[in-house]
Design an enzyme around this catalytic site. Structure first.
Site, PDB file in Angstrom:
ATOM      1  N   ASP A 289      -6.718  14.886 -23.795  1.00  0.00           N
ATOM      2  CA  ASP A 289      -6.672  13.443 -23.540  1.00  0.00           C
ATOM      3  C   ASP A 289      -5.995  12.817 -24.758  1.00  0.00           C
ATOM      4  O   ASP A 289      -6.615  12.659 -25.816  1.00  0.00           O
ATOM      5  CB  ASP A 289      -8.101  12.915 -23.361  1.00  0.00           C
ATOM      6  CG  ASP A 289      -8.137  11.402 -23.172  1.00  0.00           C
ATOM      7  OD1 ASP A 289      -7.084  10.761 -23.326  1.00  0.00           O
ATOM      8  OD2 ASP A 289      -9.220  10.871 -22.872  1.00  0.00           O
TER       9      ASP A 289
ATOM     10  N   ARG B 151      -1.197  -1.788 -19.123  1.00  0.00           N
ATOM     11  CA  ARG B 151      -2.541  -1.197 -19.012  1.00  0.00           C
ATOM     12  C   ARG B 151      -2.541  -0.226 -17.830  1.00  0.00           C
ATOM     13  O   ARG B 151      -2.282  -0.623 -16.696  1.00  0.00           O
ATOM     14  CB  ARG B 151      -3.553  -2.319 -18.776  1.00  0.00           C
ATOM     15  CG  ARG B 151      -5.003  -1.905 -18.763  1.00  0.00           C
ATOM     16  CD  ARG B 151      -5.881  -3.091 -19.044  1.00  0.00           C
ATOM     17  NE  ARG B 151      -5.602  -3.562 -20.389  1.00  0.00           N
ATOM     18  CZ  ARG B 151      -6.101  -3.014 -21.504  1.00  0.00           C
ATOM     19  NH1 ARG B 151      -6.926  -2.003 -21.421  1.00  0.00           N
ATOM     20  NH2 ARG B 151      -5.775  -3.487 -22.691  1.00  0.00           N
TER      21      ARG B 151
ATOM     22  N   GLU C 107      -0.639   4.809  -0.392  1.00  0.00           N
ATOM     23  CA  GLU C 107      -1.497   5.995  -0.600  1.00  0.00           C
ATOM     24  C   GLU C 107      -0.690   7.260  -0.343  1.00  0.00           C
ATOM     25  O   GLU C 107       0.144   7.301   0.570  1.00  0.00           O
ATOM     26  CB  GLU C 107      -2.711   5.936   0.328  1.00  0.00           C
ATOM     27  CG  GLU C 107      -3.740   4.932  -0.154  1.00  0.00           C
ATOM     28  CD  GLU C 107      -4.896   4.757   0.811  1.00  0.00           C
ATOM     29  OE1 GLU C 107      -4.816   5.262   1.941  1.00  0.00           O
ATOM     30  OE2 GLU C 107      -5.868   4.092   0.432  1.00  0.00           O
TER      31      GLU C 107
ATOM     32  N   TYR D  76       0.849  -1.190   0.000  1.00  0.00           N
ATOM     33  CA  TYR D  76       0.000   0.000   0.000  1.00  0.00           C
ATOM     34  C   TYR D  76       0.886   1.241   0.000  1.00  0.00           C
ATOM     35  O   TYR D  76       1.883   1.280   0.717  1.00  0.00           O
ATOM     36  CB  TYR D  76      -0.911   0.029   1.241  1.00  0.00           C
ATOM     37  CG  TYR D  76      -2.365  -0.124   0.853  1.00  0.00           C
ATOM     38  CD1 TYR D  76      -2.962   0.813   0.032  1.00  0.00           C
ATOM     39  CD2 TYR D  76      -3.119  -1.212   1.271  1.00  0.00           C
ATOM     40  CE1 TYR D  76      -4.281   0.662  -0.373  1.00  0.00           C
ATOM     41  CE2 TYR D  76      -4.437  -1.375   0.879  1.00  0.00           C
ATOM     42  CZ  TYR D  76      -5.015  -0.412   0.044  1.00  0.00           C
ATOM     43  OH  TYR D  76      -6.311  -0.555  -0.353  1.00  0.00           O
TER      44      TYR D  76
ATOM     45  N   THR E 218      -3.611   7.109 -21.601  1.00  0.00           N
ATOM     46  CA  THR E 218      -3.412   5.725 -21.193  1.00  0.00           C
ATOM     47  C   THR E 218      -1.970   5.373 -21.543  1.00  0.00           C
ATOM     48  O   THR E 218      -1.324   6.079 -22.325  1.00  0.00           O
ATOM     49  CB  THR E 218      -4.348   4.766 -21.958  1.00  0.00           C
ATOM     50  OG1 THR E 218      -4.171   4.991 -23.356  1.00  0.00           O
ATOM     51  CG2 THR E 218      -5.798   4.978 -21.584  1.00  0.00           C
TER      52      THR E 218
ATOM     53  N   LYS F  51      -1.882   1.956 -25.201  1.00  0.00           N
ATOM     54  CA  LYS F  51      -2.298   1.961 -26.612  1.00  0.00           C
ATOM     55  C   LYS F  51      -1.049   2.172 -27.481  1.00  0.00           C
ATOM     56  O   LYS F  51      -0.145   1.348 -27.408  1.00  0.00           O
ATOM     57  CB  LYS F  51      -3.363   3.046 -26.827  1.00  0.00           C
ATOM     58  CG  LYS F  51      -4.604   2.871 -25.927  1.00  0.00           C
ATOM     59  CD  LYS F  51      -5.675   3.854 -26.348  1.00  0.00           C
ATOM     60  CE  LYS F  51      -6.654   4.230 -25.272  1.00  0.00           C
ATOM     61  NZ  LYS F  51      -7.566   3.250 -24.806  1.00  0.00           N
TER      62      LYS F  51
END
Ligand code: PLP
Length: 501
Positions: free
Chosen positions: A256, A294, A81, A79, A285, A288
């Site tokens: 984007d 991903r 955060e 973790y 992203t 692509k």
């Protein structure tokens, strides 16, 4: 105990001939199969499908085995955060190093002032960017006005007034039916519920962005965010013009670049076509054209760095350290000369495929492409996009249907096919293969007709394909993919023998 796949392989091979990539895959699959053989089986089946089907999906690619290795390990157990040196959990020193390295590589790759590598997906990156802009432009000034910077200290009334203000802003992005993404203000997505949306469209006649019309609309609407970028627009964009419009309208310019980030990274889109240079915030992203794992990334000007950094916990769940490690690898790979050559070839291939398709008589949206994708209008073949997609899939060609601007067949059936060259270019294909692919697509479309419904009408879903053309195309796909093999270092037949029961 039954012999593992790795043991079987090692038994029959001499030390000097060991294929380390294959060993790594076998070790991985052995561990998966020990607990859940069906999952190992499906991984190998997916590999087999990807190796034997021609992938023309514009939003997909094949990442390197190094990228895959970086994401499959114990980093997932941590973790973290917060952000580097500012975590809500102890013991994050290694994750800090990984996240900082990934961000540094992203900054170098794109020449960005700031990079945030946590977003888990493109949709999450967009929502994070929206909230960063809302924080910087609406929340902070409102808090400053009442002299209280900590929202926890606001009265119920003050909090409610702030919430109303945050929920009453305008987003102006490309309409979904003109090639924009769901997250750019489509009603089925949270973005349209967060904002009043006032989308712009492409020009009805040309199918192109009309900057004068966008400017007129922006000056009238005065949106908080002017958003550029697309999922299905086959042309390059002038971001300098977008910036000028945003400035005149008093809007934040967000881009984007999920689809074409690889073309920006590979220096195909430079100058006015480089969104990182002009936009306040850029999302993308990483899986692509960029050819990474991903996931997603936000780049921004320094002014937005602090608010973007608060993406977790504001919007995002805990970061995925294994994915940030894989992103770091991809960003470094994309800085190589080989990657730049790849990115240029992606566009050269798209142009070659589009030219060949048009020479054969196919109709392309906007009459061609400047990027990695094109939209074929299948109406002249008497088909819906859905039927054309089905026919292609049955012949071994994987692609997706797509609505054309102002599509009479709507978003489900559609009238178009979206075709992209990122994946076939990764396999090493060049212009001659694009000619072969255009011919295959044309042959299948010509040989497909709508199936008859029970009542004697024409189905909009089902098709009949001339069986000779189907068999011939399947064979051509096989022959082509024998020449351009996906992950040639992996022995698929061996993996199939071991893991497919
Ligand atoms: N933005 C654009 C322009 C896209 O095309 C996509 C995905 O297709 C996304 C965002 C969402 O990406 P993800 O599927 O990773 O959420």
């Amino acid at each position: 105990m039954k012999e593992s796949g790795l043991q079987m392989y090692l038994k029959n091979i001499s030390m000097e001939n060991i294929n380390t990539a294959l060993v790594a895959y076998l070790a991985n699959l052995d561990m998966v199969a020990k607990t859940f053989p069906e999952i190992a089986e499906n991984i190998v089946k997916e590999f087999s499908d990807q190796r034997t089907h021609l992938k023309l999906i514009a939003s997909e690619n094949y990442c390197s085995l190094s990228v895959q290795a970086a994401m499959g390990n114990l980093l997932t157990d941590k973790y973290a955060e917060g952000y580097p040196e500012h975590r809500y959990y102890g013991g994050c020193q290694n994750i800090d190093a990984i996240e900082s390295a990934a961000a540094e590589e992203a900054k170098l790759l794109f020449g960005a002032e700031y990079a945030y590598v946590q977003p888990h997906a493109g949709a999450d990156a967009n929502i994070t960017a929206y909230w960063a802009i809302l924080s910087a432009k609406i929340e902070m000034p409102a808090l400053e006005k009442i002299g209280e910077m900590n929202v926890s200290n606001l009265t119920e009334q003050q909090w409610e007034a702030l919430r109303q203000k945050l929920g009453n802003q305008k987003l102006m992005g490309l309409d979904y039916y003109s090639g924009g993404h769901l997250t750019h203000g489509y009603r089925q997505n949270i973005s349209a519920r967060m904002f009043q949306t006032c989308s712009y469209t492409v020009d009805k006649k040309t199918g192109l962005l009309d900057y004068d019309q966008i400017e007129e609309q922006a000056l009238k609407e005065k949106p908080l965010i002017l958003l550029a970028g697309y999922s299905a627009y086959p042309r390059s964009i002038n971001f300098r013009k977008f910036k000028e419009i945003a400035e005149k309208a008093g809007a934040v310019l967000m881009v984007d670049m999920a689809h074409f980030a690889g073309l920006v990274a590979g220096k195909v889109f430079t100058g006015d076509e480089d969104p990182v240079r002009w936009a306040d915030i850029v999302t993308t992203t990483t899986h692509k054209t960029l050819r990474g794992p991903r996931g997603a990334l936000i780049l921004c000007k320094k002014e937005f760095a602090d608010v973007v950094n608060k993406g977790c916990p504001l919007v995002l769940g805990g970061p995925l350290p294994h994915m940030m490690a894989a992103k770091a690898i991809a960003f470094r790979e994309a800085q190589s000369k080989a990657y730049q050559d790849y990115a240029h070839q992606v566009r050269d291939n798209a142009r070659a495929l589009a030219d060949a398709a048009m020479k054969l008589g196919m109709r392309l949206q906007t009459g061609g492409t400047d990027n990695h994708l094109m939209l074929i209008d299948v109406q002249p073949f008497g088909l819906t996009g859905r039927q054309a997609e089905t026919a292609m899939t049955q012949c071994g060609i994987t692609l997706n249907r797509n609505a054309l601007p102002f599509d009479p067949n709507g978003a489900w059936f559609t009238s178009g096919l979206r075709i992209g060259t990122p994946a076939v270019t990764t396999l090493g294909m060049k212009e001659p293969e694009m000619q072969e692919i255009a011919e295959m697509i044309y042959a299948v479309l010509k040989a497909t007709k709508p199936a008859k419904t029970k009542s004697g009408g024409q189905s909009r879903t089902h098709v009949e394909i001339d069986s000779k053309v189907k068999i011939k195309t399947e064979q051509k796909v096989k022959d082509l993919l024998k020449r351009f093999v996906l992950y040639p270092e992996l022995d698929l037949e061996l993996l199939k023998r071991i893991y497919i029961r």
